[in-house]
Enzyme design. Structure first.
Site, PDB file in Angstrom:
ATOM      1  N   ARG A   1       0.834  -1.213   0.000  1.00 19.08           N
ATOM      2  CA  ARG A   1       0.000   0.000   0.000  1.00 19.08           C
ATOM      3  C   ARG A   1       0.864   1.255   0.000  1.00 19.08           C
ATOM      4  NH1 ARG A   1      -3.726  -0.693   4.985  1.00 19.08           N
ATOM      5  NH2 ARG A   1      -1.749  -1.461   5.755  1.00 19.08           N
TER       6      ARG A   1
ATOM      7  N   ASN B   1      -6.069  -2.913   1.955  1.00 13.75           N
ATOM      8  CA  ASN B   1      -6.034  -4.367   2.053  1.00 13.75           C
ATOM      9  C   ASN B   1      -7.465  -4.884   2.105  1.00 13.75           C
ATOM     10  OD1 ASN B   1      -3.229  -4.524   2.177  1.00 13.75           O
ATOM     11  ND2 ASN B   1      -3.174  -4.553   4.402  1.00 13.75           N
TER      12      ASN B   1
END
Length: 98
Positions: free
Chosen positions: A23, A41
């Protein structure tokens, strides 16, 4: 359509993409390309999000999501859906959603 047209696309990346700073690297790459959107996620072990910006830059980011990712990630595949032209950006920056 030209490369400067604004588009939006949703994505999901499969493989070893959680617990490897995916990320953080996605956010950094998106910002570097001048894109806005988000990344998060999922409970299924994937990473998903949305990209918005100039067509050419979105296509570059799609390639990055398919083949590069974070240094310790292992990407099996990336899926893209809901690609559409937008008249203006719906996000102000590129966020990591917790």
């Amino acid at each position: 359509m030209s490369d400067a047209d604004l588009i939006s696309v949703d994505y999901e990346v499969y493989g070893k993409v959680q617990g490897v700073f995916f990320r953080k690297y996605t956010q950094a790459e998106g910002k570097k390309l001048g894109l806005v959107g988000w990344v998060q996620n999922t409970g299924a072990g994937t990473v998903q999000g949305q990209l918005q910006g100039q067509r050419k830059k979105v296509k570059e980011m799609q390639e990055w999501l398919k083949s590069t990712g974070s240094p310790k990630s292992h990407i099996i595949k990336a899926e893209f859906r809901n690609e559409k032209a937008v008249s203006s950006l719906e996000h102000s920056t590129f966020n990591i959603v917790k």
